[in-house]
Design an enzyme around this catalytic site. Structure first.
Site, PDB file in Angstrom:
ATOM      1  N   ARG A 159     -10.070   0.652   8.862  1.00  0.00           N
ATOM      2  CA  ARG A 159      -9.705  -0.827   9.161  1.00  0.00           C
ATOM      3  C   ARG A 159     -10.428  -1.479  10.850  1.00  0.00           C
ATOM      4  O   ARG A 159      -9.588  -2.996  10.423  1.00  0.00           O
ATOM      5  CB  ARG A 159      -7.850  -0.983  10.195  1.00  0.00           C
ATOM      6  CG  ARG A 159      -6.827  -0.998   9.706  1.00  0.00           C
ATOM      7  CD  ARG A 159      -5.587  -1.029  10.605  1.00  0.00           C
ATOM      8  NE  ARG A 159      -5.076  -1.696  10.903  1.00  0.00           N
ATOM      9  CZ  ARG A 159      -3.275  -0.266   9.794  1.00  0.00           C
ATOM     10  NH1 ARG A 159      -3.456   0.359   9.674  1.00  0.00           N
ATOM     11  NH2 ARG A 159      -1.900  -1.833   9.801  1.00  0.00           N
ATOM     12  N   ARG A 190      -0.098  -9.270  13.474  1.00  0.00           N
ATOM     13  CA  ARG A 190      -0.831  -7.760  12.638  1.00  0.00           C
ATOM     14  C   ARG A 190      -1.386  -8.911  11.386  1.00  0.00           C
ATOM     15  O   ARG A 190      -2.494  -8.232  10.891  1.00  0.00           O
ATOM     16  CB  ARG A 190       0.212  -7.444  12.499  1.00  0.00           C
ATOM     17  CG  ARG A 190       1.240  -6.638  12.617  1.00  0.00           C
ATOM     18  CD  ARG A 190       2.631  -5.303  12.772  1.00  0.00           C
ATOM     19  NE  ARG A 190       2.401  -4.871  11.213  1.00  0.00           N
ATOM     20  CZ  ARG A 190       3.117  -4.273  10.595  1.00  0.00           C
ATOM     21  NH1 ARG A 190       4.550  -5.239  10.795  1.00  0.00           N
ATOM     22  NH2 ARG A 190       3.056  -3.850   8.985  1.00  0.00           N
ATOM     23  N   ARG A 194      11.192  -2.174  11.204  1.00  0.00           N
ATOM     24  CA  ARG A 194      10.228  -1.195  12.249  1.00  0.00           C
ATOM     25  C   ARG A 194      10.085  -2.613  13.098  1.00  0.00           C
ATOM     26  O   ARG A 194      10.370  -3.572  13.096  1.00  0.00           O
ATOM     27  CB  ARG A 194       8.621  -0.872  10.934  1.00  0.00           C
ATOM     28  CG  ARG A 194       8.378   0.240  10.563  1.00  0.00           C
ATOM     29  CD  ARG A 194       7.522   0.221   9.716  1.00  0.00           C
ATOM     30  NE  ARG A 194       5.975  -0.767  10.628  1.00  0.00           N
ATOM     31  CZ  ARG A 194       5.036  -0.002   9.659  1.00  0.00           C
ATOM     32  NH1 ARG A 194       4.848   0.329   8.404  1.00  0.00           N
ATOM     33  NH2 ARG A 194       3.672  -1.184  10.202  1.00  0.00           N
ATOM     34  N   ARG A 252      11.523  -5.271   4.692  1.00  0.00           N
ATOM     35  CA  ARG A 252      11.544  -4.585   4.974  1.00  0.00           C
ATOM     36  C   ARG A 252      12.756  -3.394   5.563  1.00  0.00           C
ATOM     37  O   ARG A 252      12.492  -4.106   7.122  1.00  0.00           O
ATOM     38  CB  ARG A 252      10.481  -3.460   5.395  1.00  0.00           C
ATOM     39  CG  ARG A 252       9.642  -2.487   5.268  1.00  0.00           C
ATOM     40  CD  ARG A 252       8.652  -2.054   4.859  1.00  0.00           C
ATOM     41  NE  ARG A 252       7.909  -2.117   6.179  1.00  0.00           N
ATOM     42  CZ  ARG A 252       6.082  -2.514   6.055  1.00  0.00           C
ATOM     43  NH1 ARG A 252       5.749  -1.505   5.439  1.00  0.00           N
ATOM     44  NH2 ARG A 252       5.982  -2.741   7.145  1.00  0.00           N
ATOM     45  N   LYS A 271       1.155  -0.874   0.030  1.00  0.00           N
ATOM     46  CA  LYS A 271       0.124   0.077  -0.208  1.00  0.00           C
ATOM     47  C   LYS A 271       0.859   1.112  -0.037  1.00  0.00           C
ATOM     48  O   LYS A 271       0.793   2.508  -0.891  1.00  0.00           O
ATOM     49  CB  LYS A 271      -0.644  -0.162   1.147  1.00  0.00           C
ATOM     50  CG  LYS A 271      -2.233  -1.007   0.535  1.00  0.00           C
ATOM     51  CD  LYS A 271      -2.822  -0.775   2.585  1.00  0.00           C
ATOM     52  CE  LYS A 271      -2.784  -1.216   3.552  1.00  0.00           C
ATOM     53  NZ  LYS A 271      -1.916  -2.085   4.615  1.00  0.00           N
TER      54      LYS A 271
HETATM   55  P1  AMP Z   1       0.304   0.617   9.298  1.00  0.00           P
HETATM   56  O1  AMP Z   1       1.992   1.315   8.822  1.00  0.00           O
HETATM   57  O2  AMP Z   1      -0.662   0.768   9.206  1.00  0.00           O
HETATM   58  O3  AMP Z   1       0.900  -0.872   9.533  1.00  0.00           O
HETATM   59  O4  AMP Z   1      -0.029   0.827  11.235  1.00  0.00           O
HETATM   60  C1  AMP Z   1       1.212   0.474  12.118  1.00  0.00           C
HETATM   61  C2  AMP Z   1      -0.043   0.137  13.404  1.00  0.00           C
HETATM   62  O5  AMP Z   1      -0.488   1.423  13.501  1.00  0.00           O
HETATM   63  C3  AMP Z   1      -0.829  -0.887  13.297  1.00  0.00           C
HETATM   64  O6  AMP Z   1      -0.255  -2.125  13.519  1.00  0.00           O
HETATM   65  C4  AMP Z   1      -2.176   0.010  14.881  1.00  0.00           C
HETATM   66  O7  AMP Z   1      -1.334  -0.545  15.402  1.00  0.00           O
HETATM   67  C5  AMP Z   1      -1.948   0.880  13.977  1.00  0.00           C
HETATM   68  N1  AMP Z   1      -2.577   1.795  12.962  1.00  0.00           N
HETATM   69  C6  AMP Z   1      -2.888   2.212  12.158  1.00  0.00           C
HETATM   70  N2  AMP Z   1      -3.572   3.069  11.435  1.00  0.00           N
HETATM   71  C7  AMP Z   1      -5.332   1.968  12.745  1.00  0.00           C
HETATM   72  C8  AMP Z   1      -6.571   2.035  12.709  1.00  0.00           C
HETATM   73  N3  AMP Z   1      -6.721   2.873  11.049  1.00  0.00           N
HETATM   74  N4  AMP Z   1      -6.579   1.618  13.294  1.00  0.00           N
HETATM   75  C9  AMP Z   1      -6.139   0.986  13.881  1.00  0.00           C
HETATM   76  N5  AMP Z   1      -5.066   0.886  13.990  1.00  0.00           N
HETATM   77  C10 AMP Z   1      -4.545   1.905  13.345  1.00  0.00           C
END
Ligand code: AMP
Length: 214
Positions: A88, A171, A160, A127, A13
């Site tokens: 999400r 995740r 990360r 990554r 994404k």
């Molecule tokens: P990402 O960078 O999109 O993989 O997000 C990293 C982490 O941020 C996720 O594993 C969640 O803990 C949190 N997070 C990001 N976006 C959301 C969302 N829309 N709802 C809940 N948690 C989120």
């Protein structure tokens, strides 16, 4: 154009967002990036979000929804935006529908990335991100010219915290349970567009543009 990038962690994404931002001249709104920035800066929001992001769980809906609602009202979103990592959960999608309705706006497309489990794990655990500019690399598929150093700005690359094998597995599990139901939600709404994101990023990008228009 208002679009949502939907798909499991590691689907690409963020990679596609960089290209789409450039092509369509609209901002990428990544809730994950917003949380990471707040955690780094030690804000109240960051303190609340940290325990969830570090363990691969979702931050509670009430902390996410208001944040996105405020962000979408900023000037740079006037001509559209790309949401990356939001919604999400079904509750977030419903709250987002209300925001759109309140602003008299419509969602144009939900770009859904389809990728198998093994590929996701390989992408996530390999990554590496630049500490300074955020550029993304992969130790095998897209290595920097000099190991551990960003090609673009010379910054140091890091993994990360949530890209370790154990947290990445969590995740993906959380995605299947809480986020995958959005596929049906947007299918019903008629906005869902599916893409095979196992392919090369350039090919995926070309297919997205062909589908959503120049
Ligand atoms: P990402 O960078 O999109 O993989 O997000 C990293 C982490 O941020 C996720 O594993 C969640 O803990 C949190 N997070 C990001 N976006 C959301 C969302 N829309 N709802 C809940 N948690 C989120």
């Amino acid at each position: 154009m208002r679009a949502v990038l939907l798909g499991p962690p590691g689907a690409g994404k963020g990679t596609q967002a960089v290209r789409l931002v450039e092509k369509y001249g609209i901002p990428q709104i990544s809730t994950g990036d917003i949380f990471r920035k707040n955690i780094k800066e030690g804000t109240e929001l960051g303190k609340k979000a940290q325990e969830y992001t570090n363990s691969g769980r979702l931050v509670p809906d009430e902390l996410v929804v208001d944040l996105v609602a405020d962000r979408l009202l900023q000037d740079d979103c006037a001509n559209g935006y790309l949401l990356d990592g939001f919604p999400r959960t079904i509750a977030q999608a419903e709250a987002f529908d209300k925001m759109l309705e309140k602003n008299g706006q419509k969602l144009d497309a939900v770009i859904n990335f389809e990728v198998g489990y093994e590929t996701l794990m390989e992408r996530l655990t390999g990554r590496r991100l630049c500490k300074a500019c955020g550029a993304s690399y992969h130790i095998k598929n897209f290595p920097p010219k000099v190991e551990g150093v960003c090609d673009k700005c010379g910054g140091e690359l890091e993994q990360r915290k949530d890209d370790t094998r154990e947290t990445a597995e969590k995740r993906i599990e959380v995605y299947e349970e809480s986020t995958a139901p959005l596929i049906e939600y947007y299918q019903k709404a008629g906005t869902l567009r599916n893409f095979n994101a196992e392919k090369d990023p350039a090919e995926v990008f070309a297919e997205i543009v062909a589908e959503i228009g120049e």
